[in-house]
Design an enzyme around this catalytic site. Structure first.
Site, PDB file in Angstrom:
ATOM      1  N   HIS A   1       0.780  -1.106   0.080  1.00  0.00           N
ATOM      2  CA  HIS A   1       0.073   0.167   0.124  1.00  0.00           C
ATOM      3  C   HIS A   1       1.267   0.745   0.077  1.00  0.00           C
ATOM      4  O   HIS A   1       1.346   1.251   1.370  1.00  0.00           O
ATOM      5  CB  HIS A   1      -1.078  -0.109   1.552  1.00  0.00           C
ATOM      6  CG  HIS A   1      -1.838   0.643   0.624  1.00  0.00           C
ATOM      7  ND1 HIS A   1      -3.634   0.591   1.465  1.00  0.00           N
ATOM      8  CD2 HIS A   1      -1.926   2.350   1.206  1.00  0.00           C
ATOM      9  CE1 HIS A   1      -4.135   1.897   1.242  1.00  0.00           C
ATOM     10  NE2 HIS A   1      -3.177   2.996   0.918  1.00  0.00           N
TER      11      HIS A   1
ATOM     12  N   HIS B   1       1.140   4.594  -2.368  1.00  0.00           N
ATOM     13  CA  HIS B   1       1.064   6.014  -3.459  1.00  0.00           C
ATOM     14  C   HIS B   1       2.001   6.679  -3.860  1.00  0.00           C
ATOM     15  O   HIS B   1       2.582   7.141  -3.642  1.00  0.00           O
ATOM     16  CB  HIS B   1      -0.556   6.622  -2.656  1.00  0.00           C
ATOM     17  CG  HIS B   1      -1.903   6.617  -2.548  1.00  0.00           C
ATOM     18  ND1 HIS B   1      -2.742   5.739  -2.874  1.00  0.00           N
ATOM     19  CD2 HIS B   1      -1.849   5.795  -1.326  1.00  0.00           C
ATOM     20  CE1 HIS B   1      -3.781   5.216  -2.434  1.00  0.00           C
ATOM     21  NE2 HIS B   1      -3.436   5.298  -0.711  1.00  0.00           N
TER      22      HIS B   1
ATOM     23  N   ASP C   1       1.693   9.466  -6.029  1.00  0.00           N
ATOM     24  CA  ASP C   1       1.576  10.547  -5.760  1.00  0.00           C
ATOM     25  C   ASP C   1       2.098  11.171  -4.190  1.00  0.00           C
ATOM     26  O   ASP C   1       1.846  11.845  -4.302  1.00  0.00           O
ATOM     27  CB  ASP C   1       0.167  11.245  -6.394  1.00  0.00           C
ATOM     28  CG  ASP C   1      -1.297  10.633  -5.669  1.00  0.00           C
ATOM     29  OD1 ASP C   1      -0.867   9.982  -5.242  1.00  0.00           O
ATOM     30  OD2 ASP C   1      -2.466  11.141  -6.185  1.00  0.00           O
TER      31      ASP C   1
ATOM     32  N   GLY D   1     -10.231   7.460  -2.027  1.00  0.00           N
ATOM     33  CA  GLY D   1     -10.424   8.919  -1.287  1.00  0.00           C
ATOM     34  C   GLY D   1     -10.868   9.031  -0.394  1.00  0.00           C
ATOM     35  O   GLY D   1     -11.475   7.826   0.430  1.00  0.00           O
TER      36      GLY D   1
ATOM     37  N   HIS E   1      -9.928   0.683  -0.260  1.00  0.00           N
ATOM     38  CA  HIS E   1      -9.672   1.731   1.143  1.00  0.00           C
ATOM     39  C   HIS E   1     -11.132   1.660   1.569  1.00  0.00           C
ATOM     40  O   HIS E   1     -12.403   1.767   1.294  1.00  0.00           O
ATOM     41  CB  HIS E   1      -9.807   3.125   0.581  1.00  0.00           C
ATOM     42  CG  HIS E   1      -8.148   3.487   0.093  1.00  0.00           C
ATOM     43  ND1 HIS E   1      -7.351   2.813  -0.977  1.00  0.00           N
ATOM     44  CD2 HIS E   1      -7.175   4.128   1.116  1.00  0.00           C
ATOM     45  CE1 HIS E   1      -6.397   3.116  -1.315  1.00  0.00           C
ATOM     46  NE2 HIS E   1      -6.274   3.523  -0.026  1.00  0.00           N
TER      47      HIS E   1
ATOM     48  N   GLU F   1     -10.464   2.642   7.047  1.00  0.00           N
ATOM     49  CA  GLU F   1      -9.812   3.972   7.720  1.00  0.00           C
ATOM     50  C   GLU F   1     -10.330   5.641   8.587  1.00  0.00           C
ATOM     51  O   GLU F   1     -10.138   5.656   9.734  1.00  0.00           O
ATOM     52  CB  GLU F   1      -9.017   4.532   6.903  1.00  0.00           C
ATOM     53  CG  GLU F   1      -7.971   5.590   6.673  1.00  0.00           C
ATOM     54  CD  GLU F   1      -7.350   6.156   5.944  1.00  0.00           C
ATOM     55  OE1 GLU F   1      -6.197   6.593   5.651  1.00  0.00           O
ATOM     56  OE2 GLU F   1      -8.182   5.897   4.396  1.00  0.00           O
TER      57      GLU F   1
ATOM     58  N   ASP G   1       1.458   3.711   2.938  1.00  0.00           N
ATOM     59  CA  ASP G   1       0.856   5.094   2.566  1.00  0.00           C
ATOM     60  C   ASP G   1       1.423   6.060   1.352  1.00  0.00           C
ATOM     61  O   ASP G   1       1.238   5.466   0.224  1.00  0.00           O
ATOM     62  CB  ASP G   1      -0.154   5.206   3.270  1.00  0.00           C
ATOM     63  CG  ASP G   1      -1.909   6.075   3.273  1.00  0.00           C
ATOM     64  OD1 ASP G   1      -1.872   5.262   1.704  1.00  0.00           O
ATOM     65  OD2 ASP G   1      -2.507   6.167   3.894  1.00  0.00           O
TER      66      ASP G   1
END
EC number: 3.5.4.4
Length: 359
Positions: free
Chosen positions: A19, A21, A23, A176, A203, A206, A295
């Protein structure tokens, strides 16, 4: 073992990351370079260390919604083919330098088309970057294509994940803000992926609780849960220290559904109050299929080695615990079984055996 592993020793361990990202892991100096090259003028500062500190401070808000706003700047400089190639190549290099031998890195192609790139051009640029950055570095990178849960392009992205699955795309994800955007909004995409025998993670659990996890598993059929921290809400620790699992928690454990936990990020978004009190400790002791992840390395000022180091300090974990987490992750990867087994038996176990012998 008398002494816990140090951060430098942990960096030498063969690690697996599920996991992360794309960006959320840019180098600050790269953001500044790309902003200058592409004409992006929204950065809060063009000083490298100042920008690094800004991202860290802005991410410690305790709110997932505010945390997600930091991505405006990283996504803002990732709108050309060259910038995507560079960011992906540096991602692979940075992970390899941290001892990661297999990584699944996710991003949303729909967020990188503002200057005219097609979704296909975005995907192909990222794949080229991962190829360049991985070459000769002892790391393999698989891509997860992400759809944004507040948009309506999940079927389109799911079809692209299937189309590109033989050239490095290993799965699909939705991401998101969870509240108000349940995974069932994208049920047609998940049903399509299942018909195509494709893998996907969601996701869930969370910033929102058990209903999000329940929908992701029972309605959508997720292979893994992104974060899944709130599964702790279905576990009661009784006065004698024993834990009683509710129906959903028991199902998640019984079915060995992997939890992609990201300790530092969970603190920043308010999903946990401290590393020492993070649910990962209890879930590890109860033998859930827990994995350790980063993350967003930039926003959390972290690395996978850094996450393991924090857990070692908080829970007294040693090499055996780290190997357990790592094998969990490799078992849960979206690679064919024989390839997962080859990495476990040919890289991970021998690597940890050497480290334990040296200790």
């Amino acid at each position: 073992m008398s002494q816990p592993p140090t951060l430098e020793e942990i960096r030498r361990a063969p690690k697996v990351l599920l996991h992360d990202h794309l960006d959320g892991g840019l180098r600050p100096e790269t953001i500044i370079d790309l902003a200058r090259e592409t004409g992006y003028d929204g950065l809060p500062t063009t000083d490298v260390e100042g920008l690094r500190a800004w991202f860290s401070e802005a991410s410690n808000s305790g709110s997932l919604e505010l945390y997600l706003q930091t991505f405006d700047h990283t996504v803002g400089v990732m709108q050309t083919r060259d910038s995507l190639v560079r960011v992906a190549a540096e991602c692979a290099q940075d992970l390899a330098d941290d001892g990661v031998v297999y990584a699944e890195v996710r991003y949303a192609p729909e967020q990188h088309t503002s200057t005219g790139l097609s979704l296909e051009e975005v995907i192909e640029a990222v794949q080229e970057g991962f190829r360049i950055g991985s070459e000769g570095r002892g790391i393999r990178v698989g891509t997860l294509l992400t759809a944004m849960r507040h948009q309506a392009r999940s079927m389109e992205i799911a079809e692209l994940a299937v189309r590109y699955r033989d050239v490095g795309v290993v799965g699909f994800d939705i991401a998101g803000a969870e509240a108000g955007y349940p995974p069932t909004r994208h049920l047609d995409a998940f049903e399509y992926l299942q018909r195509e025998n494709a893998h996907f993670t969601i996701h869930a659990g969370e910033a929102f609780g058990l209903p999000s996890i329940w929908q992701a598993i029972q309605w959508c059929g997720a292979d893994r849960l992104g974060h899944g921290v709130r599964i702790i809400d279905d576990i009661t620790v009784q006065g004698d220290g024993t834990a009683k699992l509710g129906r959903l928690a028991a199902y998640v454990r019984d079915k060995r559904i992997p939890l992609e936990m990201c300790p530092t990020s969970n603190l920043q978004t308010g999903a946990a109050t401290s590393i020492a009190e993070h649910p990962i400790g209890l879930l590890r002791s109860l033998n859930f299929r827990v994995t350790v992840n980063t993350d967003n390395r930039l926003m959390s000022a972290t690395s996978l080695s850094g996450e393991f180091s924090k857990l070692t300090e908080a829970f007294g974990y040693g090499w055996d615990d780290m190997q357990w987490f790592t094998i969990n992750a490799m078992k849960s990867a979206f690679l064919p079984f024989d390839e997962r087994l080859a990495l476990i038996n040919g890289v991970i176990k021998p690597g940890f055996a050497r480290l334990k012998w040296q200790a």
